[in-house]
Design an enzyme around this catalytic site. Structure first.
Site, PDB file in Angstrom:
ATOM      1  N   PRO A   9       0.794  -1.226   0.000  1.00 20.33           N
ATOM      2  CA  PRO A   9       0.000   0.000   0.000  1.00 20.33           C
ATOM      3  C   PRO A   9       0.828   1.279   0.000  1.00 20.33           C
ATOM      4  CG  PRO A   9      -0.105  -1.105   2.131  1.00 20.33           C
ATOM      5  CD  PRO A   9       0.541  -2.052   1.175  1.00 20.33           C
ATOM      6  N   ASN A  10       0.328   2.226  -0.797  1.00 19.03           N
ATOM      7  CA  ASN A  10       0.855   3.589  -0.896  1.00 19.03           C
ATOM      8  C   ASN A  10       2.181   3.698  -1.647  1.00 19.03           C
ATOM      9  OD1 ASN A  10      -1.331   4.818   0.563  1.00 19.03           O
ATOM     10  ND2 ASN A  10      -0.460   3.890   2.405  1.00 19.03           N
ATOM     11  N   ARG A  17       5.654  12.278  -2.864  1.00 21.57           N
ATOM     12  CA  ARG A  17       5.606  12.788  -1.483  1.00 21.57           C
ATOM     13  C   ARG A  17       6.731  12.168  -0.661  1.00 21.57           C
ATOM     14  NH1 ARG A  17      -0.641  13.364   0.064  1.00 21.57           N
ATOM     15  NH2 ARG A  17      -1.183  14.617  -1.744  1.00 21.57           N
ATOM     16  N   TYR A  22      11.741   8.396   1.138  1.00 17.57           N
ATOM     17  CA  TYR A  22      11.635   7.284   0.186  1.00 17.57           C
ATOM     18  C   TYR A  22      12.383   7.495  -1.123  1.00 17.57           C
ATOM     19  CZ  TYR A  22       8.008   5.842   3.426  1.00 17.57           C
ATOM     20  OH  TYR A  22       7.338   5.461   4.554  1.00 17.57           O
ATOM     21  N   ASN A  72       8.010  -5.725  -0.982  1.00 20.05           N
ATOM     22  CA  ASN A  72       7.938  -4.580  -0.082  1.00 20.05           C
ATOM     23  C   ASN A  72       6.459  -4.451   0.260  1.00 20.05           C
ATOM     24  OD1 ASN A  72       7.856  -2.216   1.308  1.00 20.05           O
ATOM     25  ND2 ASN A  72       9.025  -1.015  -0.181  1.00 20.05           N
ATOM     26  N   ALA A  75       3.187  -0.879   4.774  1.00 15.47           N
ATOM     27  CA  ALA A  75       2.758  -0.930   6.170  1.00 15.47           C
ATOM     28  C   ALA A  75       2.240  -2.312   6.590  1.00 15.47           C
ATOM     29  CB  ALA A  75       1.686   0.132   6.412  1.00 15.47           C
ATOM     30  N   HIS A  78       4.175  -4.620   8.984  1.00 15.88           N
ATOM     31  CA  HIS A  78       4.114  -4.507  10.438  1.00 15.88           C
ATOM     32  C   HIS A  78       2.804  -5.019  11.025  1.00 15.88           C
ATOM     33  CE1 HIS A  78       7.436  -1.988   9.259  1.00 15.88           C
ATOM     34  NE2 HIS A  78       6.620  -1.115   8.698  1.00 15.88           N
ATOM     35  N   SER A 100      13.246   2.667   3.067  1.00 15.56           N
ATOM     36  CA  SER A 100      13.778   3.411   4.209  1.00 15.56           C
ATOM     37  C   SER A 100      14.377   2.452   5.229  1.00 15.56           C
ATOM     38  CB  SER A 100      12.655   4.228   4.858  1.00 15.56           C
ATOM     39  OG  SER A 100      11.654   3.369   5.377  1.00 15.56           O
TER      40      SER A 100
HETATM   41  O1  CA2 Z   1      10.526   1.863   3.634  1.00 15.88           O
HETATM   42  C1  CA2 Z   1       9.685   1.180   3.064  1.00 15.88           C
HETATM   43  O2  CA2 Z   1       9.858   0.715   1.945  1.00 15.88           O
HETATM   44  C2  CA2 Z   1       8.341   0.931   3.734  1.00 15.88           C
HETATM   45  O3  CA2 Z   1       7.930  -0.386   3.408  1.00 15.88           O
HETATM   46  C3  CA2 Z   1       7.388   1.950   3.160  1.00 15.88           C
HETATM   47  C4  CA2 Z   1       6.019   1.921   3.815  1.00 15.88           C
HETATM   48  C5  CA2 Z   1       6.131   1.983   5.326  1.00 15.88           C
HETATM   49  O4  CA2 Z   1       4.846   1.828   5.919  1.00 15.88           O
HETATM   50  C6  CA2 Z   1       7.055   0.920   5.869  1.00 15.88           C
HETATM   51  O5  CA2 Z   1       7.155   1.073   7.254  1.00 15.88           O
HETATM   52  C7  CA2 Z   1       8.415   1.040   5.250  1.00 15.88           C
HETATM   53  C8  CA2 Z   1       5.179   3.112   3.370  1.00 15.88           C
HETATM   54  C9  CA2 Z   1       5.014   3.226   1.914  1.00 15.88           C
HETATM   55  C10 CA2 Z   1       4.328   4.524   1.684  1.00 15.88           C
HETATM   56  O6  CA2 Z   1       4.991   5.177   0.652  1.00 15.88           O
HETATM   57  C11 CA2 Z   1       4.779   6.489   0.514  1.00 15.88           C
HETATM   58  C12 CA2 Z   1       5.395   7.080  -0.556  1.00 15.88           C
HETATM   59  C13 CA2 Z   1       5.249   8.418  -0.756  1.00 15.88           C
HETATM   60  C14 CA2 Z   1       4.486   9.174   0.123  1.00 15.88           C
HETATM   61  C15 CA2 Z   1       3.875   8.578   1.189  1.00 15.88           C
HETATM   62  C16 CA2 Z   1       4.012   7.234   1.388  1.00 15.88           C
END
Ligand code: CA2
Length: 146
Positions: A9-10, A17, A22, A72, A75, A78, A100
């Site tokens: 997701p996302n 953003r 990221y 990947n 979220a 977790h 990240s």
């Molecule tokens: O670091 C990563 O790849 C994560 O999997 C990214 C997830 C986060 O919930 C994990 O803890 C770590 C979030 C992906 C959301 O990506 C976005 C990209 C641009 C703007 C907002 C969110």
């Protein structure tokens, strides 16, 4: 060799953003980089992104006879016992990727339900982590069945 790359997701928002967390690359940019490396290695890649947990579980199940998985789960990393169960159930060798460094972020990102069911994690190297995971999975699969 066939490798499924799953994005949760996302991750479709990448590049638009929070680039400081990221990176500047979009998910489409990362797909191109992974496909270029896959072509070099002679690997077939299927690339999917979904915001829905059930779609990710379905994709894992429907690729049960593929050679490897790079995931990947965003979220869901977790929270999702369902995705962890699916990876364990199909038994496809998997690598978990995070753009990240989740261990340097909020406490709730330190735990992964997926880590016990994957070969390993690549964390904190941005888009390079996907390319590294592809190389690592390819090398280890070739070692296992040359
Ligand atoms: O670091 C990563 O790849 C994560 O999997 C990214 C997830 C986060 O919930 C994990 O803890 C770590 C979030 C992906 C959301 O990506 C976005 C990209 C641009 C703007 C907002 C969110």
């Amino acid at each position: 060799m066939r490798i499924l790359v799953l994005n949760g997701p996302n991750l479709n928002l990448l590049g638009h953003r929070q680039p400081e967390i990221y990176g500047l690359e979009s998910l489409d940019d990362i797909e191109v980089l992974v496909r270029n490396e896959a072509d070099r290695l002679g690997v077939t890649v299927e690339w999917l992104q979904s915001n829905a947990e059930d779609a990710l579980v379905d994709a894992i199940q429907s690729h049960r006879d593929w050679d490897g998985l790079i995931i990947n789960a965003g979220a869901y990393t977790h929270t999702s016992i369902a995705i962890a169960d699916a990876i364990a159930a199909v038994g496809v060798p998997a690598i978990e990727v995070h753009l990240s460094n989740v261990h340097a972020r909020e406490e709730f990102r330190h735990h992964s339900y997926l880590s016990p069911v994957v070969w390993g994690q690549v964390v904190g190297f941005g888009y390079r982590g996907y390319v590294a995971a592809l190389r690592l999975l390819h090398d280890r699969l070739r070692e296992a069945a040359p």
